[in-house]
Design an enzyme around this catalytic site. Structure first.
Site, PDB file in Angstrom:
ATOM      1  N   HIS A  25      -3.676  -5.417   1.237  1.00 35.07           N
ATOM      2  CA  HIS A  25      -3.331  -5.746   2.431  1.00 35.07           C
ATOM      3  C   HIS A  25      -3.766  -7.400   2.678  1.00 35.07           C
ATOM      4  O   HIS A  25      -4.645  -7.694   1.823  1.00 35.07           O
ATOM      5  CB  HIS A  25      -4.097  -4.954   3.500  1.00 35.07           C
ATOM      6  N   CYS A  81       1.013  -1.293   0.089  1.00 35.14           N
ATOM      7  CA  CYS A  81       0.035   0.117  -0.127  1.00 35.14           C
ATOM      8  C   CYS A  81       0.691   1.281  -0.173  1.00 35.14           C
ATOM      9  O   CYS A  81       1.590   1.542  -0.856  1.00 35.14           O
ATOM     10  CB  CYS A  81      -1.101   0.021   1.097  1.00 35.14           C
TER      11      CYS A  81
END
Length: 489
Positions: free
Chosen positions: A435, A338
């Site tokens: 994630h 991310c």
């Protein structure tokens, strides 16, 4: 409406999250329909939860996601209606019922709380529908009487909703008698009447040695003790929510692979590393600011960040950019997740100033990509597939920004039919927006094998379930759970 009981702490990090998860599992194993609830949470470790009546997803604290698992139900945004995600030392992004509500400085947020109570009570009415019991987690401490007039997280909520409170004291940090008795002393009468009793958490050694302590607390407060909980070793196998724990993590024994994780100022979703920590041959080292990235690390993982540009600037201040370049030169592997993925590119632009006053900064230059921050936030659970290993992945996305560039032609994953992430030409640097990457057991084993390490064949999700069962059993042994559940109103 379901009956409810609330755990509040004498301070932060006293173990409320784990206790609520354990009690949720214990009550569920008794055949009750249980739900967790936390009016207000502050954490950059977020999870994607269902929005009832909406096909999209919303954000809640990772702790409530875990507590929902303990209850055997899918998490919803009503389990944590207000989530604060710190972006600076004095400001945070405010998530209300799963969606971005706005940004607020600490002082401004105190004034905003009155408006948010309506959302808290709306979610409160919905979360208990069809349930027998709701177990509520407070935030911080009810003893913060300077914030009481606008409180929505502790006694402000408990008094409005009529929920009895059990106070949690942490004996491991010392001063537990004073913290419990002091809370009793300074609470106003209305709040004090809400407390049904207390419990002591994180006790090490012979519990009988605290008998006199219980007598002393009863003398000062008149409150009953629901029990003394020992140090719960199984809690280490649960996802961590609060970055406070990162300050206490230290490396352990020598293992086949050392994974270095720089602790960014606004680190987010660092529980992405938990499945690697569970591997017997892997040592995960969280590197605090001021310390060098270890030269013997085989893998560096740059985790998520709530403030990519701000953390990039801090990354350089710490000299981690030089450490990372040296690691790369030695042939080491790098994974960015991310915000960490965004940092690995050549440049990060924020033309609208979404993250702050700095609107552009140079990246680490280890992937041939660049990122532009965009106002619309991506929040969704995903099923995906690893491109290098052709194995299934499961996780979630919570991010701003769009990343493009030549290295994206070598995606790290396919998500919902679209390319995600990027991989360097030699395959040693990769990034992804997803994630939960390492939670996929088959992928994790193959990934570790590519680094010369044999994976332990661990079923990570099953390990979490077993840890919850063990904690529930410990609580049934050491607490008067019949009395605790009997206090629910």
């Amino acid at each position: 409406m379901a009956k409810a009981i609330m755990l509040q702490g004498t301070g932060s990090d006293v173990g409320k999250t784990v206790l609520v998860a354990g009690l949720c599992r214990a009550a569920t194993k008794r055949g009750l329909k249980v739900r967790p609830f936390k009016p207000q949470n502050m954490s950059n470790n977020a999870a994607v939860a269902d929005i009832p009546g909406d096909s999209g997803g919303g954000e809640i604290g990772r702790a409530q996601w875990l507590q929902a698992i303990a209850c055997g139900v899918a998490p919803t945004i009503h389990m944590n209606p207000v989530l604060l995600k710190p972006q600076t030392d004095v400001g945070a992004q405010v998530i209300v019922q799963g969606k971005v509500f706005g940004e607020a400085r600490a002082r401004d947020y105190q004034a905003l709380k009155g408006r948010l109570m309506d959302a808290v009570l709306d979610s409160w009415a919905k979360v208990g529908e069809g349930a027998d019991l709701v177990i509520v987690e407070g935030a911080g401490s009810p003893a913060e009487i300077n914030l009481r007039s606008r409180d929505i997280a502790n006694m402000g909520f408990a008094t409005r909703a009529g929920v009895p409170v059990i106070l949690v004291g942490d004996i491991d940090r010392g001063g537990v008698i004073a913290s419990v008795a002091g809370t009793h002393l300074i609470l106003p009468d209305e709040d004090r009447r809400m407390i049904a009793g207390y419990l002591i958490n994180k006790f090490r050694g012979d519990v009988s040695l605290f008998d006199d302590g219980i007598k002393a607390i009863e003398k000062f407060t008149g409150w009953r003790c629901f029990g003394v909980v020992p140090w719960l070793k199984a809690a280490a196998r649960l996802p961590s929510e609060d970055s406070v724990v990162l300050e206490r993590l230290a490396s352990g024994e020598k293992r086949a692979l050392k994974v270095a994780v720089p602790v960014l100022s606004r680190i987010a979703n660092f529980d992405d590393l938990d499945p690697l920590k569970a591997e017997p041959q892997v040592e995960v080292v969280f590197v605090p600011p001021g310390q060098r990235l270890p030269q013997d690390a085989g893998l560096v993982v740059i985790p998520g960040s709530k403030s990519t540009i701000g953390d990039l600037l801090k990354f350089r201040e710490n000299g981690w950019d030089r450490d990372l370049a040296a690691h790369r030169k030695r042939g080491g592997h790098i994974v960015g997740i991310c915000g960490g993925f965004q940092m690995l590119g050549h440049i990060v632009r924020d033309p609208d100033g979404i993250e702050g006053s700095v609107t552009e900064t140079q990246g680490l230059g280890l992937l041939d990509v660049e990122t532009v921050m965009e106002p619309e936030k991506t929040v969704r659970n995903v099923s995906a597939r690893s491109v290098p290993f052709a194995l299934p992945l499961e996780g979630y996305e919570i991010h701003l920004g769009r990343t493009t560039g030549p290295d994206t032609l070598r995606p790290s994953a396919i998500i919902n039919g679209a390319d995600d992430g990027a991989i360097s030409a030699d395959g040693k640097v990769s990034g992804t927006y997803m994630h939960g990457l390492f939670s996929a057991d088959a992928f994790r084993a193959k990934f570790l094998e590519s680094l010369g390490v044999k994976g332990g064949g661990i079923d990570y999700r099953a390990e979490v379930e077993r840890a919850l069962d063990e904690i529930a059993a410990e609580l049934e042994t050491h607490l008067d759970c019949d009395a605790i559940f009997g206090q629910a109103r």
